[in-house]
Design an enzyme around this catalytic site. Sequence first.
Site, PDB file in Angstrom:
ATOM      1  N   ARG A 251       0.747  -1.128  -0.138  1.00  0.00           N
ATOM      2  CA  ARG A 251       0.188   0.104   0.176  1.00  0.00           C
ATOM      3  C   ARG A 251       0.902   1.188  -0.023  1.00  0.00           C
ATOM      4  O   ARG A 251       1.764   1.622   1.109  1.00  0.00           O
ATOM      5  CB  ARG A 251      -0.777  -0.063   1.187  1.00  0.00           C
ATOM      6  N   HIS A 255      -2.412   3.360   6.091  1.00  0.00           N
ATOM      7  CA  HIS A 255      -3.402   2.169   6.271  1.00  0.00           C
ATOM      8  C   HIS A 255      -4.753   2.888   6.244  1.00  0.00           C
ATOM      9  O   HIS A 255      -5.599   2.248   5.765  1.00  0.00           O
ATOM     10  CB  HIS A 255      -3.044   1.503   7.883  1.00  0.00           C
ATOM     11  N   TYR A 264       6.538   4.293  10.821  1.00  0.00           N
ATOM     12  CA  TYR A 264       7.142   2.818  10.878  1.00  0.00           C
ATOM     13  C   TYR A 264       7.511   2.411   9.575  1.00  0.00           C
ATOM     14  O   TYR A 264       8.021   1.128   9.550  1.00  0.00           O
ATOM     15  CB  TYR A 264       6.081   1.870  11.290  1.00  0.00           C
TER      16      TYR A 264
END
Length: 352
Positions: A251, A255, A264
Amino acid sequence: MIITPEGDLAGDIEISLSNSQLLEIYEDMVLSRILDGWLVRLQRMGLVGIHAPSEGQEAAMVGTAYALSADDWIFPLYRELPVFIARGVPVSSILDRALCSVDDCLKGRDFAVYGDIRYRIVPAAIPVGLNIALAVGFALALKMKGEKQVVMNYFGDGATSKGEFHEALNMAGVFKVPVVFVCQNNQYAISTHVSRQTAAQTLAQKAVAYGFEGVRVDGNDVLACYTAAEKAVSKARGGGGPTLIEAFTYRLGPHTTADDPSRYRSREEETMWRARDPLKRFKNYLIRGGLWSEGDDRALYERLEKMVVEEVERVESKPKLHPSVILDDVYAVPPWYIDEEKQELLEDLKGM
């Protein structure tokens, strides 16, 4: 792999899709990208509550969805916008849902998911993994009734860490239900990398323990996704049982619109995967095959952008859902106290 990252055909491979179908698939991928971008913008404007972007995963979803017939059923989660486009759901219907207009088919319920029986799309249960069990139960019911429809169930790599995944796959294998599991391994369960979720080399191999086939495909290769899904759907329809397809992809965005992926993962990683964009890959394939041109591409983007903007403006101008719809559809025949509560709510709203 059927299409190389550069857009060439990977060997002497026969494609079962017609030229017009190939162009339809590309248009659906582009439309998904444009609408996805607008839903992110609308969320930032405060008009949409939350959105799970699908940028970078269009091939995995459009490719697999094209393998289904109109009678088959889809059990999505919350990132399957490209599946809805491939299924023929109108842009207006998706925007009605996102903007909670008076025409929202789910009447403002089930935050951030979509479903409509007209397109055989079942709204997802919000807890991750639960839709897998529901899909298997539905597929078992189809088999018991002697129906020939197939269920396609979408979920992410994070769902494979939930108990429902293992329980559902075990039952699917035992009863050989007509279901195709599509795991979109975008490598992150929100911020948890897949390497922290499992020590298995692939997610596809988990199917072996439950007695059926698991296959891993390049999730950025739309034709590889279609081919794997076509085979799995045919097997399921013929009584051969389930298949787990792991579409290995990435992706490109967060999210959800409530997430910050820079916390992250590295910019270098994102840059590397952006170079593998499935839309660029398929566009290059079409151009090298003489089916497309850069001029065609510009015209397509301009036409679809104009159409989406017009639909956004039209849906945004519609009346919003009335708060009283929260009490609709609770019972087939509303008991007296539901009617009483609705009247009390209407009275309260008058004084606001």
